[in-house]
Design a protein around this motif. Structure first.
Motif, mmCIF file in Angstrom:
data_model
loop_
_atom_site.group_PDB
_atom_site.id
_atom_site.type_symbol
_atom_site.label_atom_id
_atom_site.label_comp_id
_atom_site.label_asym_id
_atom_site.label_seq_id
_atom_site.Cartn_x
_atom_site.Cartn_y
_atom_site.Cartn_z
ATOM 1 N N ARG A 107 0.764 -1.190 -0.132
ATOM 2 C CA ARG A 107 0.038 -0.020 0.012
ATOM 3 C C ARG A 107 0.682 1.353 0.156
ATOM 4 O O ARG A 107 0.381 1.953 0.841
ATOM 5 C CB ARG A 107 -1.036 0.038 1.324
ATOM 6 C CG ARG A 107 -2.019 -1.191 1.261
ATOM 7 C CD ARG A 107 -2.899 -1.006 2.274
ATOM 8 N NE ARG A 107 -4.008 -2.048 2.275
ATOM 9 C CZ ARG A 107 -4.979 -2.208 3.065
ATOM 10 N NH1 ARG A 107 -5.350 -1.165 3.998
ATOM 11 N NH2 ARG A 107 -5.990 -3.055 2.876
ATOM 12 N N MET A 108 1.849 1.261 -0.767
ATOM 13 C CA MET A 108 2.945 2.362 -1.024
ATOM 14 C C MET A 108 2.664 3.052 -2.325
ATOM 15 O O MET A 108 2.810 2.510 -3.251
ATOM 16 C CB MET A 108 4.227 2.033 -0.709
ATOM 17 C CG MET A 108 5.213 3.245 -1.156
ATOM 18 S SD MET A 108 5.181 4.567 -0.138
ATOM 19 C CE MET A 108 5.539 3.995 1.602
ATOM 20 N N PRO A 109 2.082 4.309 -2.379
ATOM 21 C CA PRO A 109 1.903 4.902 -3.640
ATOM 22 C C PRO A 109 3.307 5.414 -4.280
ATOM 23 O O PRO A 109 4.223 5.405 -3.685
ATOM 24 C CB PRO A 109 1.020 6.219 -3.128
ATOM 25 C CG PRO A 109 1.372 6.536 -1.654
ATOM 26 C CD PRO A 109 1.582 5.129 -1.148
ATOM 27 N N TYR A 110 3.101 5.231 -5.667
ATOM 28 C CA TYR A 110 4.366 5.205 -6.287
ATOM 29 C C TYR A 110 4.084 6.242 -7.608
ATOM 30 O O TYR A 110 3.056 6.209 -8.139
ATOM 31 C CB TYR A 110 4.807 3.813 -6.756
ATOM 32 C CG TYR A 110 4.064 2.901 -7.445
ATOM 33 C CD1 TYR A 110 3.871 3.022 -8.899
ATOM 34 C CD2 TYR A 110 3.206 2.116 -6.983
ATOM 35 C CE1 TYR A 110 2.923 2.101 -9.620
ATOM 36 C CE2 TYR A 110 2.182 1.341 -7.421
ATOM 37 C CZ TYR A 110 2.273 1.431 -8.755
ATOM 38 O OH TYR A 110 1.333 0.573 -9.436
ATOM 39 N N SER A 111 5.285 6.442 -8.297
ATOM 40 C CA SER A 111 4.939 7.318 -9.591
ATOM 41 C C SER A 111 5.061 6.563 -10.724
ATOM 42 O O SER A 111 5.424 5.190 -10.673
ATOM 43 C CB SER A 111 6.213 7.954 -9.662
ATOM 44 O OG SER A 111 7.636 7.227 -9.716
ATOM 45 N N GLY A 112 4.324 6.931 -11.665
ATOM 46 C CA GLY A 112 4.120 6.563 -13.111
ATOM 47 C C GLY A 112 3.095 5.279 -13.331
ATOM 48 O O GLY A 112 2.390 5.190 -12.469
ATOM 49 N N SER A 113 3.595 4.257 -13.929
ATOM 50 C CA SER A 113 2.464 3.485 -14.634
ATOM 51 C C SER A 113 2.363 2.276 -13.689
ATOM 52 O O SER A 113 3.262 1.982 -12.895
ATOM 53 C CB SER A 113 2.839 2.957 -15.948
ATOM 54 O OG SER A 113 2.496 3.919 -17.076
ATOM 55 N N GLY A 114 1.161 1.650 -13.850
ATOM 56 C CA GLY A 114 0.914 0.301 -13.006
ATOM 57 C C GLY A 114 1.474 -0.929 -13.248
ATOM 58 O O GLY A 114 2.510 -0.727 -14.314
ATOM 59 N N ILE A 115 1.078 -1.754 -12.802
ATOM 60 C CA ILE A 115 1.711 -3.107 -13.085
ATOM 61 C C ILE A 115 1.683 -3.757 -14.609
ATOM 62 O O ILE A 115 2.632 -3.949 -15.211
ATOM 63 C CB ILE A 115 1.160 -4.373 -12.196
ATOM 64 C CG1 ILE A 115 1.311 -3.882 -10.645
ATOM 65 C CG2 ILE A 115 1.758 -5.557 -12.364
ATOM 66 C CD1 ILE A 115 0.575 -4.673 -9.723
ATOM 67 N N LEU A 116 0.374 -3.773 -15.184
ATOM 68 C CA LEU A 116 -0.036 -4.051 -16.262
ATOM 69 C C LEU A 116 0.787 -3.357 -17.402
ATOM 70 O O LEU A 116 1.553 -3.955 -18.213
ATOM 71 C CB LEU A 116 -1.385 -4.441 -16.656
ATOM 72 C CG LEU A 116 -1.549 -4.964 -18.190
ATOM 73 C CD1 LEU A 116 -0.994 -6.180 -17.988
ATOM 74 C CD2 LEU A 116 -3.300 -5.028 -18.379
ATOM 75 N N PRO A 117 0.638 -2.076 -17.421
ATOM 76 C CA PRO A 117 1.386 -1.274 -18.628
ATOM 77 C C PRO A 117 2.855 -1.195 -18.454
ATOM 78 O O PRO A 117 3.525 -1.278 -19.442
ATOM 79 C CB PRO A 117 0.819 0.032 -18.215
ATOM 80 C CG PRO A 117 -0.016 0.188 -16.956
ATOM 81 C CD PRO A 117 -0.235 -1.422 -16.640
ATOM 82 N N SER A 118 3.325 -1.486 -17.096
ATOM 83 C CA SER A 118 4.890 -1.734 -17.127
ATOM 84 C C SER A 118 5.247 -3.039 -17.688
ATOM 85 O O SER A 118 6.242 -2.899 -18.319
ATOM 86 C CB SER A 118 5.174 -1.702 -15.646
ATOM 87 O OG SER A 118 5.071 -0.336 -14.902
ATOM 88 N N ALA A 119 4.613 -4.053 -17.589
ATOM 89 C CA ALA A 119 4.918 -5.400 -18.079
ATOM 90 C C ALA A 119 4.920 -5.433 -19.495
ATOM 91 O O ALA A 119 5.800 -5.839 -20.090
ATOM 92 C CB ALA A 119 3.970 -6.329 -17.345
#
Length: 901
Positions: A136-148
């Motif tokens: 539950r740590m907010p992060y910068s940029g795209s999420g899991i699927l678009p990154s993959a």
């Protein structure tokens, strides 16, 4: 808000990630954020890094720390994976020397938001994104699927084809298929027939053009080597190895183990042996060819690619485009940048070393085609489900067809990267753009439906802080940062100036104003620059944009439209955008600034000429005064003065063009009578490392003389080849040059090259006190230290403090002697503010220490990677603190001078 900057990582791009993490760390708005450096080592450990290590030039300069390194005959720098298999306790022992291990479940105790500056596998493939979502740590940029999707070039091809994007013909070759050596020539014939030539080969899970080659001719040997490059494999042949000298063998091992352009470590040999350390590799190769009848050995990185992607070559203009997510969630394509390369491939070095390639923004095309590129980039951003921002690379053909070939969910974050370069076109400086990225990322994380109450609270607090900062009436000290110039070091000067600007722009005390100096010694021309011009790729690009503005050609309809589309973003984060460069006089400058930071190197800047202009108008400035600057710019005069004060310098003489023109034979004989080869030849009145060459024979001396005494600006092919000048390496034209003896180990037991920084301050009684820092040991890859090694991220190898002796007490004793010698140099030359002094240190059997001074730089390079920041960090100064001290001294000196008048 505490921002955990996660950088480094296991990938081959870890050095650029390290440098990018430092950029983010320095540029976060200090009135809004507290930066927390979280370094990820190549084993995947998260380390709460002691802040001063972030200012090392490369990861290997501090990690693993020297104390953890095994004995090394060649004193090679290594990454932690070269230490072999390590237990958790052994890893903790190493980690504790540079910081503190933190586990993912502990992240929330240290920071509120993760800014991801990781590249390549583990950083852009959804791995770290999934880890952060779990905790539950907010992060910068795209999420899991678009990154993959963004990391997998093979998946991208299928995905883009399904969504109607233009895709070149391509083929995938699995490692198992390539292993059938008898079929390789047949495969090559098929590929060239089906895909044509040129043929592009890619390692499909790497970024930054790592493992990329272009095959132009039907030459199987070249193809075979390119396939090995993409699989991160290399075959060494007995015949070649046995013909190498020991130095050439060591050089080859260094190239092989380079994570960017070689195969990296650990490697597996074709007989199953796993090799971790470069010296172990050297021993294995020597042993195999000494004791084994085999004719070759093949080495493959243990994290080799399972496939190679081959594509038809696209003939067209190459571009890169940053797409951001606007406050309504829609894609906004920033102006695409045209990439003009020096070589065929826009490779790692071309991307990150100023001057090796050119970036033209917007791309030089009809307006309709620029908009077509933007539309395609925005369409792919949506199709891939990208969030917050992405960098999309591609080509546009002469027919106007757009091929997008490399969507990236993380961009490089060096000061001149596309990420900041294009954001500047809508008026955002790096600090402001980072704030926008953080806020937009918080909004995006809210859409997941996870931990929404906490995220909403964070978002409201950040919005309130942004509004408070905007309305706060803060009286800041206006600092004109002067950069550029017209010397061969103008590109490094721009890098220094931008770094100073960015450090001051994120502070609560200073308001920097970027100023570009051009013209000539006879006439300085000063221009106040808009942020988008300051962030052009190099000094020549800045000068070109200023010329376009003066000719009335700076306005571009597409840029104006993009700025209008982004107007609400610019207004919220930056206010009104400055559009045009403004020519000013020194008298105008007096009314515009409260002080000046001179970020120039060589002439002008370090020669006293600019200082004289500033003193004429009582404008405070950094560094030494007029007289001291006039002396230290002249290496010959500096050496003469130091010698008169019993300070060791090299034997030297001046070689004049008039003598060379009169009789070349007599000219050479005069030098050869005074010195034995090898010698050092360099300009007497230019900045550091500019055209400094080790001359080993008359042929090289003749080549050096031809170049430095040439009548035209262009370099001649033959002497360039003789001196092995690098790509786009500049060489000044002079009426004379300095010849020096090559300083060597002689009767010393230990010998090393060092560079030491210093800082001055006023004591209560008005006297000047000198604070001399621990010197850095400089390791040159070539015969002399290059500009890139001194100043550019990931290039130089500097060890701070210098390794004078293994015993800590003995080392400190020698260090104190060297620092005392450098302090004496500073006093003799009346150096003020700050400086960098380069020297050789010769340590003798009886522990006698000789410090032989090479040169004094009164305005040392201030690029993010320069080792002066490593040194100041040991004394507790962050770069901003160091810059603040330098400016404070300059303003206090000005007050004293004004009071005296």
């Amino acid at each position: 808000m505490k921002i955990g900057i996660i950088f480094g990582g296991p990938s081959r791009e870890r050095e650029i990630s390290f440098a990018g993490g430092r950029t983010v760390y320095d540029n976060l708005d200090k009135s809004l954020f507290e930066a927390i450096p979280v370094f990820v080592d190549s084993l995947g450990n998260f380390i709460l890094l002691d802040w001063h290590y972030i200012y090392k030039g490369t990861i290997r300069d501090f990690y693993p720390p020297i104390e953890s390194l095994p004995q090394s005959v060649h004193q090679l720098q290594i990454y932690i994976e070269s230490l072999g298999e390590l237990s958790t306790a052994e890893q903790d022992s190493i980690i504790n020397r540079v910081g503190k291990r933190i586990l993912p479940h502990q992240f929330k105790a240290y920071f509120d938001f993760a800014f991801l500056a990781l590249h390549g596998p583990y950083g852009e493939d959804g791995s770290i994104q999934g880890l952060l979502e779990w905790y539950r740590m907010p992060y910068s940029g795209s999420g899991i699927l678009p990154s993959a999707i963004g990391i997998d070039k093979i998946l991208q091809k299928d995905y883009m084809h399904q969504h109607g994007f233009a895709v070149p013909r391509y083929r995938i070759v699995p490692a198992a298929e390539w292993a059938n050596t008898s079929q390789q020539p047949i495969l090559f014939e098929q590929l060239t027939r089906d895909l044509g030539l040129p043929l592009v080969l890619k390692a499909p899970h790497q970024g930054s053009s790592i493992g990329v080659s272009i095959i132009k001719t039907a030459d199987f040997k070249v193809f075979e080597e390119a396939m090995a490059r993409s699989f991160f494999a290399k075959t060494i042949y007995r015949e070649a190895w046995e013909n190498y000298s020991p130095e050439e063998k060591l050089s080859l091992v260094k190239q092989l183990t380079d994570i960017r352009e070689g195969i990296g470590l650990p490697v597996r040999s074709d007989n199953g042996v796993i090799i971790h350390h470069p010296e172990q590799l050297l021993e294995v190769l020597n042993g195999v060819f000494r004791n084994d009848p085999r004719e070759a050995i093949t080495l493959t990185n243990i994290e080799s690619e399972p496939y190679v992607l081959l594509e038809s070559f696209i003939q067209g203009k190459e571009f890169s485009c940053i797409v951001i997510q606007d406050p309504n969630g829609n894609p906004l394509a920033l102006p695409p940048t045209e990439i003009i390369k020096g070589g065929e491939v826009f490779d790692y070095r071309s991307k990150y070393l100023p001057g090796l390639s050119r970036k033209i923004t917007p791309i030089n095309l009809p307006h309709e085609q620029i908009q077509h590129i933007r539309q395609e980039c925005s369409r792919l951003f949506v199709a891939c489900g990208f969030n917050v921002y992405a960098r999309l690379d591609g080509f546009i053909t002469e027919e106007g067809q757009v091929f997008l070939n490399d969507p990236n969910t993380t961009s490089g974050m060096l000061p001149s990267s596309f990420f900041f370069h294009q954001a500047a076109e809508i008026g955002l400086n790096p600090s402001q753009f980072l704030t926008y990225i953080i806020r937009t990322s918080l909004v995006e994380r809210l859409k997941s439906g996870k931990d929404t109450a906490h995220l909403l609270k964070q978002l409201h607090q950040l919005d309130a802080a942004i509004q408070n900062e905007k309305t706060a009436n803060q009286e800041k000290i206006r600092v004109g940062v002067i950069m550029g110039g017209y010397s061969s070091e103008r590109h490094i000067s721009v890098e220094s100036g931008r770094n100073i600007y960015e450090k001051l722009a994120s502070s609560v005390k200073y308001q920097p104003i970027p100023i570009f100096l051009t013209g000539s010694a006879a006439e300085h021309r000063l221009y106040v620059m808009p942020i988008n011009i300051m962030l052009k790729d190099n000094a020549d690009d800045i000068k070109e944009k200023i010329a376009q503005a003066e000719a009335g050609h700076l306005h571009h309809p597409v840029l104006e439209q993009i700025r209008e589309e982004a107007g609400f973003i610019t207004e919220k984060y930056a206010g009104k955008m400055v559009r045009e460069p403004q020519l000013i006089t020194y008298e105008n400058l007096k009314n515009l600034v409260d002080a000046v930071f001179i970020a120039l190197h060589g002439r002008p800047g370090e020669d006293g000429a600019l200082q004289a202009e500033l003193e004429n108008y009582r404008i405070p400035y950094n560094g030494s005064g007029i007289q001291s600057s006039r002396i230290t710019i002249n290496k010959y005069e500096t050496n003469e003065i130091l010698r008169q004060n019993n300070i060791k310098v090299a034997d030297h003489l001046m070689a004049y063009k008039k003598d060379w023109l009169t009789s070349k034979e007599a000219f050479f004989q005069n030098i050869e009578k005074a010195f034995n080869y090898p010698i050092i030849a360099k300009p007497a009145d230019d900045g550091c490392s500019s055209a400094v060459k080790k001359i080993k024979n008359r042929r090289e001396l003749a080549a050096f003389s031809k170049l430095i005494f040439r009548e035209t600006e262009d370099l001649m092919t033959e002497p360039v080849a003789v001196l092995s000048l690098g790509f786009k390496e500049e060489f000044p034209q002079k009426e004379a040059f300095l010849v020096e003896t090559l300083i060597s180990k002689e009767d010393g037991t230990h010998f090393l090259e060092v560079t030491g920084g210093l800082l001055t301050r006023y004591l209560p009684n008005g006297e000047v006190a000198y604070e001399v820092f621990e010197a850095s040991e400089a390791l040159a890859v070539g015969e002399v230290l290059s500009l890139e090694e001194k100043f550019l991220a990931g290039e130089g190898q500097n060890i701070t403090p210098a390794r004078y002796a293994p015993d800590p007490q003995q080392r400190q004793k020698i260090s104190d002697k060297v620092k005392a010698d450098l302090k004496k140099v500073a006093k003799v030359l009346n150096i003020e503010g700050y400086a960098r002094i380069d020297a050789f240190v010769r340590i003798k059997e009886n522990t006698e220490v000789e410090t032989i001074v090479i040169e004094v730089n009164s305005l040392p390079g201030m690029t993010p990677a320069t080792c002066i920041f490593h040194q100041t960090a040991l004394n507790g100064y962050k770069p901003y603190d160091f810059i603040d001290r330098i400016l404070t001294y300059g303003m206090e000196r000005n007050e004293k001078q004004t009071a005296a008048v």
